[in-house]
Design a protein around this motif. Structure first.
Motif, PDB file in Angstrom:
ATOM      1  N   ASN A 140      -3.411  -2.638  -5.201  1.00 29.45           N
ATOM      2  CA  ASN A 140      -3.018  -1.710  -4.145  1.00 29.45           C
ATOM      3  C   ASN A 140      -3.641  -0.345  -4.432  1.00 29.45           C
ATOM      4  OD1 ASN A 140      -1.456  -0.812  -6.249  1.00 29.45           O
ATOM      5  ND2 ASN A 140       0.404  -0.535  -5.049  1.00 29.45           N
ATOM      6  N   PRO A 141      -3.597   0.566  -3.452  1.00 25.80           N
ATOM      7  CA  PRO A 141      -4.235   1.882  -3.644  1.00 25.80           C
ATOM      8  C   PRO A 141      -3.718   2.631  -4.871  1.00 25.80           C
ATOM      9  CG  PRO A 141      -3.722   1.546  -1.334  1.00 25.80           C
ATOM     10  CD  PRO A 141      -3.096   0.411  -2.060  1.00 25.80           C
ATOM     11  N   ALA A 142      -2.433   2.408  -5.226  1.00 24.00           N
ATOM     12  CA  ALA A 142      -1.896   3.113  -6.393  1.00 24.00           C
ATOM     13  C   ALA A 142      -2.624   2.723  -7.668  1.00 24.00           C
ATOM     14  CB  ALA A 142      -0.396   2.829  -6.529  1.00 24.00           C
ATOM     15  N   VAL A 143      -3.145   1.467  -7.708  1.00 26.39           N
ATOM     16  CA  VAL A 143      -3.925   1.047  -8.877  1.00 26.39           C
ATOM     17  C   VAL A 143      -5.209   1.844  -8.958  1.00 26.39           C
ATOM     18  CG1 VAL A 143      -5.205  -0.869  -9.927  1.00 26.39           C
ATOM     19  CG2 VAL A 143      -2.937  -1.265  -8.943  1.00 26.39           C
ATOM     20  N   LEU A 144      -5.874   2.026  -7.794  1.00 28.64           N
ATOM     21  CA  LEU A 144      -7.112   2.814  -7.781  1.00 28.64           C
ATOM     22  C   LEU A 144      -6.850   4.243  -8.247  1.00 28.64           C
ATOM     23  CD1 LEU A 144      -8.633   1.562  -4.376  1.00 28.64           C
ATOM     24  CD2 LEU A 144      -9.033   0.668  -6.682  1.00 28.64           C
ATOM     25  N   ALA A 197      -0.525 -14.106 -11.546  1.00 28.11           N
ATOM     26  CA  ALA A 197       0.460 -13.192 -12.126  1.00 28.11           C
ATOM     27  C   ALA A 197       0.470 -11.901 -11.323  1.00 28.11           C
ATOM     28  CB  ALA A 197       0.143 -12.897 -13.582  1.00 28.11           C
ATOM     29  N   LEU A 198       1.690 -11.448 -11.018  1.00 29.15           N
ATOM     30  CA  LEU A 198       1.873 -10.178 -10.321  1.00 29.15           C
ATOM     31  C   LEU A 198       2.309  -9.141 -11.351  1.00 29.15           C
ATOM     32  CD1 LEU A 198       2.162  -8.382  -7.789  1.00 29.15           C
ATOM     33  CD2 LEU A 198       4.523  -9.222  -7.611  1.00 29.15           C
ATOM     34  N   THR A 199       1.558  -8.071 -11.433  1.00 31.11           N
ATOM     35  CA  THR A 199       1.825  -7.028 -12.442  1.00 31.11           C
ATOM     36  C   THR A 199       2.104  -5.696 -11.762  1.00 31.11           C
ATOM     37  OG1 THR A 199       0.425  -8.113 -14.070  1.00 31.11           O
ATOM     38  CG2 THR A 199       0.909  -5.789 -14.432  1.00 31.11           C
ATOM     39  N   VAL A 200       3.176  -5.069 -12.172  1.00 28.99           N
ATOM     40  CA  VAL A 200       3.513  -3.723 -11.723  1.00 28.99           C
ATOM     41  C   VAL A 200       3.341  -2.787 -12.915  1.00 28.99           C
ATOM     42  CG1 VAL A 200       5.272  -2.228 -10.754  1.00 28.99           C
ATOM     43  CG2 VAL A 200       5.156  -4.627 -10.051  1.00 28.99           C
ATOM     44  N   LEU A 201       2.506  -1.764 -12.766  1.00 29.79           N
ATOM     45  CA  LEU A 201       2.225  -0.795 -13.839  1.00 29.79           C
ATOM     46  C   LEU A 201       2.965   0.510 -13.564  1.00 29.79           C
ATOM     47  CD1 LEU A 201      -1.639  -1.349 -14.195  1.00 29.79           C
ATOM     48  CD2 LEU A 201       0.195  -2.399 -15.531  1.00 29.79           C
ATOM     49  N   GLN A 202       3.720   0.939 -14.558  1.00 29.17           N
ATOM     50  CA  GLN A 202       4.467   2.200 -14.424  1.00 29.17           C
ATOM     51  C   GLN A 202       3.907   3.202 -15.422  1.00 29.17           C
ATOM     52  OE1 GLN A 202       8.663   1.783 -15.127  1.00 29.17           O
ATOM     53  NE2 GLN A 202       9.112   3.939 -14.762  1.00 29.17           N
ATOM     54  N   ASP A 203       3.342   4.291 -14.915  1.00 27.92           N
ATOM     55  CA  ASP A 203       2.753   5.336 -15.774  1.00 27.92           C
ATOM     56  C   ASP A 203       3.886   6.078 -16.497  1.00 27.92           C
ATOM     57  OD1 ASP A 203       1.395   7.328 -17.024  1.00 27.92           O
ATOM     58  OD2 ASP A 203       0.300   8.017 -15.247  1.00 27.92           O
ATOM     59  N   ASP A 259       0.827  -1.216   0.000  1.00 31.83           N
ATOM     60  CA  ASP A 259       0.000   0.000   0.000  1.00 31.83           C
ATOM     61  C   ASP A 259       0.856   1.259   0.000  1.00 31.83           C
ATOM     62  OD1 ASP A 259      -2.181  -1.598  -0.010  1.00 31.83           O
ATOM     63  OD2 ASP A 259      -2.630  -1.374   2.147  1.00 31.83           O
ATOM     64  N   PHE A 260       2.048   1.150   0.568  1.00 27.23           N
ATOM     65  CA  PHE A 260       2.905   2.326   0.696  1.00 27.23           C
ATOM     66  C   PHE A 260       3.622   2.647  -0.622  1.00 27.23           C
ATOM     67  CE2 PHE A 260       7.079   4.177   1.663  1.00 27.23           C
ATOM     68  CZ  PHE A 260       6.692   5.353   2.299  1.00 27.23           C
ATOM     69  N   LEU A 261       3.942   1.600  -1.380  1.00 31.15           N
ATOM     70  CA  LEU A 261       4.682   1.830  -2.621  1.00 31.15           C
ATOM     71  C   LEU A 261       3.833   2.643  -3.608  1.00 31.15           C
ATOM     72  CD1 LEU A 261       6.371  -1.654  -3.205  1.00 31.15           C
ATOM     73  CD2 LEU A 261       7.469   0.468  -2.483  1.00 31.15           C
ATOM     74  N   PRO A 262       4.465   3.625  -4.322  1.00 29.01           N
ATOM     75  CA  PRO A 262       3.698   4.455  -5.279  1.00 29.01           C
ATOM     76  C   PRO A 262       3.366   3.707  -6.561  1.00 29.01           C
ATOM     77  CG  PRO A 262       6.015   5.082  -5.318  1.00 29.01           C
ATOM     78  CD  PRO A 262       5.880   4.074  -4.204  1.00 29.01           C
TER      79      PRO A 262
END
Length: 695
Positions: free
Chosen positions: A82-86, A160-166, A64-67
């Protein structure tokens, strides 16, 4: 110490077996030990559970803390975010995205990319190659993200774990940088094109050493591009212009432009215009110099000066021509009176009378004055002439005997005709004038014994030749050349050769109209003339007359003037000048004609109406008060349909043409005329009428 779940304790399993096989029960001590063992196992399980909960709590807090937005998918459904997805998707609650398919949040092209990427790892182990994709957001513009995915096990199930970078801003910046780079490349390309295809040569140099140049400078100077780079610009400037031009190029002094002489690689010089200024080049101040080849401009300026000189010459000729035309009419009338009375007086005087020699002198002076007047009109290109198709060789040959007598026995006259020659169309008397003037000019240029050559030929000049020789005209020409081995002429004399009244002869020895007359005749017949001469080397006059494009056989004989017989016909003579009317009537009557004379058109009409017999010829002046000769002839012809008309005038050709007289088939005689000329002309006109009536 090992931990066992209920039912897995070895001790308990053995006691049950023993109880099943033995009738004795376990002791109290054994039961106590088993209870203690169970309590310890439970405690251990509680500690493990608490540790797992604590670990999960720390893991969730970290997520939750990670941006960066994290999400977990299982069986193509989102099970964790996580909240960053929202925040990324513009959502408020997890329920809005949990349970949805990842493809629901992708644009069509990105969905296909994701499917293709997943198919590349069918074993669903390890990381998947990162990929850019466009995602749809709730009430927000679509954005670009970098998708980093790795296969994992979540809650005992694969996922699958996905990390999205804008990376939207980064992509925008990259596009901006790309656009700027492309714009810079386009700008450089435009500058390069302008640099290479500029009309002038360009050199960028530091202290005179060329750092960069364009292709035009290479073409202009003849040096290769590789030769120009590193060369000193002084090598492109002719020595006599070098100091002045380099002061402008190398120093800080900047003029709008500097003119000098440039230097080709082969050493030849050309007219050069230079403009220079300071510019920044790779972090330093250098000089930017433009080289312009202005040879064509200088050539055009010179041609303009020559054309202006020709215009001035034409204006001089026109001025003198107007003067000549203004006095010609009255002067010719007076000469006609003098010649007429002199001829009549000679006819009445005995051959042995002393008075006859005086009359002969008067006649020669009048004839000389007549020739002088015609010379004035010829050089002014206003002389009345009767052009006809001629064989130039035959015309010249008819003049040779007279020309030999004219130049004297000390000068050898050589005649070199070209056997194959084209016809020309002009008045044969004009050929006589040209030859007479040129031969007299040659005679005066030869001191003592000498040689004069007359020759003919044909010449063809094309456009290319005439472009290189501005004094020539393209076309087919017949050449008439007259050369001598006399004293020759310098450039100053050649420049004024055809000026009216210009002469190198002593006062009283020449009028200065001879060569001006030749020039006027040639121009009048659409030809041109070139003169080649040097001091001590003689002179060479070449006259080019246009080829006459007719299939008719040219006249090969020049008829001699014989005194024509008179006649008995009745002639209506109309002349507004009383003295001319009187002497012309006397000459006509002397030759047997019956003359009805009138000094006005009205009187002529009255006499024509009252005359009871026939009138064979109307001989009328062209320009008269009340009515011109053309209109008078029209009215007389209504009374006498078969009457022939002979027009006469002392006015110049342009004035007569304005009156509409100089047309084909109209008979005309130029004032002043001798009695022989007049009677011959009248007889020809009347005999033509007789032949016509006999047909």
């Amino acid at each position: 110490m090992s931990t066992y779940l209920p039912g897995q304790c070895p001790g308990l399993k053995r006691s049950a077996t023993q109880m099943g096989n033995m009738e004795t029960r376990p002791s109290y001590e054994e039961l106590e030990n088993q209870v203690q063992l169970l309590l310890k196992i439970k405690y251990k399980l509680k500690l493990t559970e608490n540790a797992l909960l604590e670990s999960e709590k720390r893991y969730r807090s970290l997520i939750d803390f990670l941006p960066l937005p994290f999400l977990i998918t299982q069986e193509e459904r989102i099970v964790f975010v996580n909240p960053a997805v929202l925040e990324l998707f513009g959502l408020k609650e997890e329920e809005e995205i949990i349970g949805t398919s990842p493809g629901d949040w992708m644009q069509p092209g990105s969905k296909l990319t994701a499917i293709h990427r997943h198919r590349q790892t069918p074993d669903k182990t390890g990381p998947i190659e990162p990929v850019e994709m466009r995602i749809v957001r709730n009430d927000r513009p679509a954005t670009t993200v970098l998708n980093n995915t790795v296969w994992i096990t979540h809650n005992g199930l694969p996922g699958a774990l996905t990390v999205l970078q804008d990376i939207t801003e980064r992509k925008r910046t990259e596009k901006k940088i790309i656009r700027q780079k492309e714009a810079l490349q386009e700008s450089e390309a435009r500058f390069k094109a302008l640099h290479d295809f500029y009309l002038g040569g360009i050199a960028i140099h530091d202290q005179g050493v060329v750092l960069e140049c364009n292709q035009v400078l290479s073409e202009m100077t003849g040096f290769k591009y590789s030769e120009l780079i590193g060369m000193n610009v002084s090598m492109l400037i002719a020595e006599n212009s070098r100091n002045t031009v380099l002061d402008n190029i190398l120093t800080g002094h900047e003029k709008p432009y500097e003119e000098g002489m440039g230097l080709h690689k082969d050493g030849s010089e050309f007219h050069l215009r230079i403009r220079t200024r300071k510019i920044s080049y790779k972090g330093r101040q250098v000089r930017y110099t433009e080289f312009r080849d202005i040879s064509d401009q200088k050539r055009a300026e010179l041609e303009k000066e020559e054309i202006q000189a020709q215009l001035n010459q034409a204006q001089k000729l026109e001025s003198v021509g107007r003067l000549a035309g203004g006095v010609a009419h009255d002067f010719n009338n007076m000469l006609g009176v003098i010649l007429g009375h002199t001829e009549l007086a000679r006819l009445k005087t005995d051959k042995n009378h002393d008075l006859l020699s005086d009359l002969n002198g008067i006649q020669k002076a009048a004839e000389h004055s007549t020739d002088l007047t015609r010379q004035l009109l010829a050089f002014a290109r206003k002389q009345t002439f009767d052009p006809r198709q001629l064989d130039l060789n035959a015309t010249v040959e008819s003049m040779l005997k007279i020309l030999r007598r004219l130049i004297g026995e000390d000068i050898d006259l050589v005649w070199k005709p070209d056997v194959h020659i084209w016809p020309v169309k002009m008045d044969p008397s004009q050929i006589d004038q040209i030859l007479a003037n040129l031969c007299v000019n040659a005679r005066d240029a030869i001191a003592g014994v000498g040689k004069l050559i007359i020759e003919t030929g044909i010449k063809i000049f094309d456009d290319e030749y005439c472009n290189e020789h501005p004094d020539f005209i393209p076309g087919n020409f017949v050449m008439l050349a007259v050369s001598d081995n006399g004293c020759g002429m310098d450039k100053e004399t050649l420049d004024k050769l055809f000026d009216p009244f210009f002469t190198t002869k002593e006062i009283g020895k020449g009028t200065g109209l001879g060569l001006a007359t030749v020039y006027g005749i040639v121009k009048q017949n659409n030809g041109f003339i070139n003169v080649y001469s040097e001091p001590g080397q003689g002179s060479f006059f070449k006259i080019y007359l246009p080829r006459f494009g007719s299939d008719k056989t040219p006249d090969k004989t020049i008829p001699e003037k014989n005194t024509a017989a008179g006649g008995t016909e009745t002639i209506l003579l109309v002349e507004d000048e009383p003295s001319i009317l009187k002497i012309t009537r006397m000459m006509l009557e002397r030759n047997g004609y019956t003359v009805l004379s009138a000094d006005t058109p009205a009187l002529a009409m009255e006499k024509a109406k009252n005359h009871s017999g026939s009138i064979a010829l109307l001989m009328t002046d062209v320009v008269m008060p009340e009515m011109n000769g053309r209109d008078l002839a029209g009215q007389i012809s209504r009374l006498y349909p078969d009457i022939r008309v002979l027009f006469m005038s002392g006015y110049t050709a342009d004035v007569i043409a304005h009156q509409g007289i100089l047309g084909d088939g109209l008979a005309f005689i130029q004032k002043p005329f001798s009695m022989a000329d007049m009677t011959e002309k009248i007889r020809n006109v009347l005999d033509m009428a007789t032949v016509k009536n006999q047909r």
